[in-house]
Design an enzyme around this catalytic site. Structure first.
Site, PDB file in Angstrom:
ATOM      1  N   ASP A 483       0.804  -1.214   0.000  1.00  0.00           N
ATOM      2  CA  ASP A 483       0.000   0.000   0.000  1.00  0.00           C
ATOM      3  C   ASP A 483       0.842   1.272   0.000  1.00  0.00           C
ATOM      4  O   ASP A 483       0.344   2.365  -0.233  1.00  0.00           O
ATOM      5  CB  ASP A 483      -0.856   0.040   1.275  1.00  0.00           C
ATOM      6  CG  ASP A 483      -2.221  -0.604   1.080  1.00  0.00           C
ATOM      7  OD1 ASP A 483      -2.730  -0.578  -0.043  1.00  0.00           O
ATOM      8  OD2 ASP A 483      -2.760  -1.128   2.068  1.00  0.00           O
TER       9      ASP A 483
HETATM   10  C1  GLC Z   1      -0.522   2.517   5.810  1.00  0.00           C
HETATM   11  C2  GLC Z   1       0.219   1.316   6.338  1.00  0.00           C
HETATM   12  C3  GLC Z   1      -0.078   0.086   5.542  1.00  0.00           C
HETATM   13  C4  GLC Z   1      -1.544  -0.079   5.343  1.00  0.00           C
HETATM   14  C5  GLC Z   1      -2.208   1.197   4.835  1.00  0.00           C
HETATM   15  C6  GLC Z   1      -3.699   1.007   4.782  1.00  0.00           C
HETATM   16  O1  GLC Z   1      -0.048   2.851   4.589  1.00  0.00           O
HETATM   17  O2  GLC Z   1       1.606   1.505   6.363  1.00  0.00           O
HETATM   18  O3  GLC Z   1       0.482  -1.036   6.190  1.00  0.00           O
HETATM   19  O4  GLC Z   1      -1.774  -1.113   4.463  1.00  0.00           O
HETATM   20  O5  GLC Z   1      -1.888   2.274   5.658  1.00  0.00           O
HETATM   21  O6  GLC Z   1      -4.387   2.121   4.462  1.00  0.00           O
HETATM   22  C1  GLC Z   2      -1.485  -3.738   5.445  1.00  0.00           C
HETATM   23  C2  GLC Z   2      -2.715  -3.823   4.591  1.00  0.00           C
HETATM   24  C3  GLC Z   2      -2.518  -4.718   3.410  1.00  0.00           C
HETATM   25  C4  GLC Z   2      -1.268  -4.365   2.687  1.00  0.00           C
HETATM   26  C5  GLC Z   2      -0.079  -4.337   3.616  1.00  0.00           C
HETATM   27  C6  GLC Z   2       1.175  -3.856   2.939  1.00  0.00           C
HETATM   28  O1  GLC Z   2      -1.302  -4.924   6.147  1.00  0.00           O
HETATM   29  O2  GLC Z   2      -3.822  -4.278   5.331  1.00  0.00           O
HETATM   30  O3  GLC Z   2      -3.622  -4.642   2.555  1.00  0.00           O
HETATM   31  O4  GLC Z   2      -1.080  -5.285   1.672  1.00  0.00           O
HETATM   32  O5  GLC Z   2      -0.346  -3.471   4.681  1.00  0.00           O
HETATM   33  O6  GLC Z   2       1.149  -2.503   2.657  1.00  0.00           O
END
Ligand code: GLC
Ligand code: GLC
Length: 811
Positions: A483
Site C-alpha cells: 500500500d
Molecule cells: C498505511 C500502512 C499500511 C496499510 C495502509 C492502509 O499505509 O503503512 O500497512 O496497508 O496504511 O491504508
Molecule cells: C497492510 C494492509 C494490506 C497491505 C499491507 C502492505 O497490512 O492491510 O492490505 O497489503 O499493509 O502494505
C-alpha cells in the site's frame, strides 16, 4: 523472557502477570457479536461492524493505554480491586489469565477472596456472557460489595468520539429490574438496542457515568464503589453506562456465582415499541432467559468448546515438533478465523473506525479459512465480488454491515482484482463446488447489474490484460500489495493520504509484483476456464500469461533478483541501480511461487539474494537498504523511519511467501528456517523483545535499521496468519487441496521426522501417515491408499467414500 506459557491440552495461553509488555488480547465471538478482551479485562464489543454498531466505548490513546473495558469491582472491607487488575490497578495476591478459543478466563485473589471470571460469546446468540464466581478462602465471614461497569458507545464509533455537541444530549436508557437497556437514538431511526443484566436481584444500579464514578473522576476507584452505594442514577444525555451493585455475604469456604450478560437486540422498524417510549424487548427477554443460571451459561460454554474442537479437527498434525503441532492445530487456525471475521478492522491497533473489510485482505484471509467453514467463505466471496466495478477494478474496502464499497478510499489498487481469482480458486479446490461460478453477482452492489461470478473472474483477469505499461508489465495504479509504494502519488502536503492523492491511474508506473500475481493466478483462471468448458478463453488466458511471464524475465530481472517496479519516470525501483531500496522481498516471493524463472535459474538466484540481503535473526526484511529520506516519487514507503513498517521492517506477511517459494525449489531446510524465525511459539522466549502476544502473528517486526530491532507491532490482524497456514499446511507439511483431490507433497527440514495429518476434505476424513527418512527434504517415493499403491501423489477422489487411510513414503 516469558510472561506465561502455552497449555496445549486446554488449547490456551496462560498469562501469569498482568504486566505484559503490551495488552495481550483475545477475541470473543465467531459470527455477529464480537468482543476484544485484554489480559487486564480491557476491550470493547460490537455487533457485526466495529464502526457502525459499537456497543461499548473504548478510548484509544488513553492513559493508562488500556483502561476501558467490562469491569467488575470488588470492595472487600475497603480494599477495592478487580479480577483482571484493571482499572484500579490494585495489586492482587495471585493472578492468571487464560486466553482460550473464543473465551478468556481470569483467576485472581486478594486477601483470601478468590475471583474467577469467565468471558465468552455463545455460538448462537448476540451477547457476551460473563460468569463471575467469588469464593471466600479465609476463615472469617466476608461482606463484599460487587459492582459491574460497562460504558456504552453511542453506536457509531467514529461519531461517538467526535460529535460531542450532539452526543452529549442524546444518551438514553431504560431500566427494568436488573437490566439496563441502552437506547440512544432508538426514539428516531434506530431499531436496535443493547442491554446489560445480571441474574440476581441487585441493591442498586447506575446508568449515569458521572454519578457512578464521581464528578470529574476516572474509573479506577468509582465513588459508588468507594461508598458501597450506587446512586440509582438515570442517564439523560452525557455518558450512559450500566453498573450493578450486588451486596453479598460469604461464609468461610463459601462461593457465589453470577451470570452477567451484555447483549444486542433488534426489532422490525414498524414494531419496535412495547408501549409509547418503551422498547419492545423480545430479543433481550429470550437471551436473558436462555442464560439466567450458571448451569445454562456453562451449557453454552460447553457448546462453544465443542464448536472449536470440531472446527479444528478439520486439520490436525501430529509430529515430534511441539511448535508445529501447537501452531498448526490451535493458534494459527484460530488467528485465521479472527482475521477472516475482522479483516483489518478492529484490533488494539486498528481502531475499527477506519478500514472496514479490505478487498485484497479478505481474499487472502480466506486462503487460511476456507477449509474451516467453506459455506462462510462462499458467502464472503460473493460479497467481495459484488464490490467490483464492470471494468474489473474494485473498491479497496467495504463496510461489513452495509456491504457497500467505501467511497473514501475508492479503487485503483491494481492488485485487487487478481486476489479474487486467488480466493475463488482456493474455494473450488477445497470444495469442488463449481456452482459458485454461476451465482449472479452485482457490480458496485447495484441491482440489475448481475452477471455470473465466472464473468467477474474474467473481468479481474482482463483488468490486468488491459492495464499493461511500457515494458508489458502491469500498471501499478495507486499501489499494489504494498500500500505504501505510491508511484503515481507525488504527495508533498502534510496529511494528504498516500492512498488517495494523485491520479488513480498512471500510464507508466508498473509493478513486477502484480506480474508475478498475474502469472500465478492467471494460470488458475486458465484452469478454471478449462474445467468449465471455456476452451477458447483458456487459450487466450494462456497467451496473455505467457506474455507477462516473458516481460518479467526481460524487463523485470535485475541480474541477481527481480526488480520491484518501474516508477512514473520509468526508472527502476528495487534494483542495484537504485541508491536506496535496491532489493524488495515481494517480487522474489511471488515470482518464484508463480514458477517464474525456475528453469531459467532466476528463481534460485532471487531467493539466494533474499537470504544474502534481507535476512536477519528476527525474520526477513521487506527491502534494503532502507530509505533514509523521503522520496516524492515513491510515496509512503519512504515516509517511515528506517526499519519500520514498509520501509525495511520485517513485514511478516511476505515471509511465508519466501518460505513457500523455497519449497517450490525443494529447499526444505531453508523453507523451515524462514518459517521458524517469525513463528510465535518459537519466539515466545524473547517476549520482552518481541512484546506482542506470543500466540499470534503481528503485522510487523522492526528491522535491523530500527533502534528497536526485533520489536513487533500491530498484532492479530495480518495476512501473515492466512499465508502462514497455507505455507505450513500445504507447502511445508504438504497437504494440498487440488481440483481433483488431495495432493501430498511435503517439503521440510531434513531433521524433521515422521508425522501424520488428519484432514477433512470434501466430506471425507483423511488419515495420512508420512514417513520421512532423516535428511530428506522433499520428494514422495510412493503413496498407498487403503493398502493400494497409487500413481503419482494425488489421492483420487472416490464418490461416497468417507475415510481414506494413506501412507506416504518420502525419499
Ligand atoms: C498505511 C500502512 C499500511 C496499510 C495502509 C492502509 O499505509 O503503512 O500497512 O496497508 O496504511 O491504508
Ligand atoms: C497492510 C494492509 C494490506 C497491505 C499491507 C502492505 O497490512 O492491510 O492490505 O497489503 O499493509 O502494505
Amino acid at each position: 523472557m516469558k510472561y506465561g506459557h502455552f497449555d496445549d491440552n486446554a488449547k490456551e495461553y496462560v498469562i501469569t502477570t498482568p504486566a505484559t509488555p503490551l495488552p495481550w488480547i483475545n477475541y470473543l465471538g465467531s459470527n455477529d457479536f464480537f468482543s476484544l478482551i485484554s489480559n487486564t479485562c480491557g476491550g470493547y464489543s460490537f455487533y457485526k461492524d466495529a464502526k457502525l454498531l459499537r456497543i461499548t466505548r473504548y478510548r484509544y490513546n488513553n492513559i493508562p493505554a488500556d483502561s476501558n473495558g467490562k469491569y467488575y469491582y470488588i470492595n472487600d472491607n475497603g480494599v477495592i480491586w478487580n479480577p483482571g487488575t484493571m482499572p484500579s490497578g490494585t495489586p492482587v495476591d495471585s493472578y492468571e489469565c487464560r486466553h482460550g478459543l473464543g473465551y478468556s478466563r481470569f483467576t485472581s485473589s486478594k486477601n483470601q477472596l478468590q475471583a474467577e471470571l469467565l468471558a465468552f460469546v455463545p455460538t448462537d446468540e448476540a451477547c457476551e456472557i460473563n460468569c463471575l464466581k467469588l469464593k471466600n478462602n479465609s476463615s472469617e465471614e466476608k461482606h463484599i460489595s460487587l459492582f459491574s461497569y460497562v460504558e456504552f458507545c453511542l453506536w457509531n464509533a467514529m461519531d461517538d468520539m467526535t460529535n460531542f455537541q450532539r452526543n452529549l444530549s442524546i444518551g438514553e436508557v431504560e431500566i427494568e429490574g436488573s437490566t439496563v437497556y441502552h437506547k440512544t437514538e432508538y426514539r428516531e431511526r434506530r431499531k436496535h438496542y443493547s442491554f446489560f443484566s445480571v441474574n440476581t436481584k441487585v441493591q442498586g444500579i447506575d446508568t449515569s457515568r458521572d454519578s457512578f464514578l464521581g464528578q470529574g473522576q476516572g474509573n479506577a476507584f468509582p465513588e459508588a464503589v468507594r461508598n458501597r452505594k450506587a446512586r440509582n442514577s438515570v442517564a439523560s444525555g452525557w455518558y450512559p453506562i450500566a453498573a450493578h451493585q450486588i451486596e453479598l455475604t460469604l461464609q468461610p469456604g463459601e462461593e457465589k456465582e453470577f451470570v452477567f450478560v451484555l447483549g444486542y437486540g433488534e426489532n422490525p422498524a414498524d414494531d419496535k415499541w412495547e408501549t409509547p417510549g418503551v422498547i419492545k424487548k423480545t430479543d433481550a427477554v429470550r437471551i436473558l432467559e436462555r442464560f439466567n443460571t450458571t448451569e445454562k451459561a456453562m451449557e453454552a460454554f460447553a457448546k462453544l468448546k465443542e464448536y472449536w474442537n470440531t472446527l479444528l479437527e478439520r486439520f490436525t498434525v501430529s509430529s515430534g515438533n511441539e511448535h508445529i503441532n501447537r501452531m498448526a492445530n490451535i493458534w494459527n487456525q484460530y488467528q485465521c478465523m479472527v482475521t477472516f471475521n475482522m479483516s483489518r478492522s478492529a484490533s488494539y491497533y486498528e481502531s475499527g473506525t477506519g478500514r472496514g473489510m479490505g478487498f485484497r485482505d479478505s481474499c487472502q484471509d480466506l486462503l487460511g479459512f476456507v477449509h474451516l467453514i467453506p459455506e462462510r467463505a462462499r458467502e464472503r466471496i460473493l460479497d467481495i465480488a459484488a464490490t467490483q466495478f464492470p471494468d474489473g477494478s474494485a473498491y479497496h474496502q467495504y463496510q461489513p454491515l452495509t456491504k457497500q464499497g467505501n467511497m473514501d478510499v475508492g479503487s485503483g489498487f491494481n492488485d485487487d482484482p487478481l486476489w479474487l481469482i486467488a480466493a475463488v480458486a482456493a474455494y473450488l479446490k477445497e470444495t469442488g463446488d463449481y456452482s459458485i461460478l454461476d451465482e449472479p453477482v452485482r457490480f458496485d452492489c447495484k441491482p440489475g447489474t448481475e452477471v455470473p461470478l465466472l464473468e467477474h473472474l474474467n473481468r479481474s483477469f482482463q483488468f490486468t490484460v488491459t492495464h499493461l505499461g511500457p515494458h508489458g508489465l502491469p500498471l501499478i495504479g495507486r499501489a499494489d500489495w504494498n500500500d505504501c509504494l505510491n508511484l503515481n502519488c507525488f504527495s508533498s502536503e502534510p496529511g494528504e493520504s498516500f492512498q488517495t492523492t494523485g491520479p488513480s491511474e498512471g500510464p507508466v508506473a508498473e509493478s513486477v509484483f502484480i506480474a508475478g500475481m498475474f502469472v500465478k493466478y492467471g494460470r488458475e483462471y486458465e484452469e478454471i476456464c478449462k474445467r468449465t468448458g471455456h476452451e477458447k478463453e483458456a487459450e487466450e488466458a494462456e497467451k496473455a500469461v505467457k506474455k507477462v511471464y516473458d516481460a518479467v524475465l526481460d524487463a523485470g530481472w535485475d541480474g541477481e533478483w527481480f526488480v520491484r517496479a518501474y516508477d512514473a519516470y520509468s526508472n527502476k525501483v528495487g534494483s542495484s541501480e537504485c541508491e536506496e531500496g535496491k532489493i524488495f522481498i515481494e517480487p522474489q516471493g511471488f515470482c518464484v511461487m508463480a514458477g517464474i524463472g525456475l528453469e531459467e535459474g532466476n528463481a534460485e538466484k532471487a531467493l539466494d539474494s533474499v537470504q544474502k540481503h534481507l535476512e536477519t535473526k528476527y525474520g526477513i526484511m521487506i527491502l534494503q537498504p532502507a530509505y533514509t529520506r523521503y522520496h516524492l516519487e515513491l510515496g509512503e514507503v519512504s515516509s517511515y523511519p528506517p526499519g519500520y513498517k514498509e520501509n525495511a521492517g520485517i513485514f511478516c506477511h511476505n515471509n511465508p511467501w519466501i518460505s513457500i517459494a523455497e519449497t517450490v525449489l525443494g529447499r526444505g531446510d531453508r523453507a523451515f528456517d524462514v518459517y521458524r524465525k517469525i513463528c510465535p511459539s518459537y519466539i515466545e522466549d524473547i517476549s520482552e523483545v518481541h512484546r506482542t502476544e506470543p500466540y499470534v502473528y503481528s503485522q510487523m517486526i522492526a528491522g535491523a535499521d530500527a533502534p528497536r530491532f526485533g520489536e513487533a507491532k500491530n498484532s492479530w490482524l495480518t495476512g501473515t496468519a492466512a499465508w502462514t497456514f497455507v505455507n505450513l499446511s500445504q507447502a511445508l507439511l504438504g497437504i494440498q487441496p487440488g481440483y481433483d483431490g488431495l495432493i501430498v507433497d511435503p517439503c521440510l527440514h531434513g531433521k524433521f521426522g515422521d508425522f501424520s495429518v488428519k484432514r477433512r476434505f470434501r466430506d471425507a476424513e483423511y488419515h495420512i501417515e508420512i514417513h520421512k527418512p532423516d535428511g530428506v527434504q522433499k520428494g514422495v517415493l510412493w503413496i498407498e491408499v487403503d493398502g493400494e499403491k497409487i500413481a503419482g501423489n494425488q489421492i483420487p477422489l472416490i464418490p461416497g467414500k468417507k475415510e481414506y487411510h494413506v501412507t506416504v513414503q518420502m525419499g
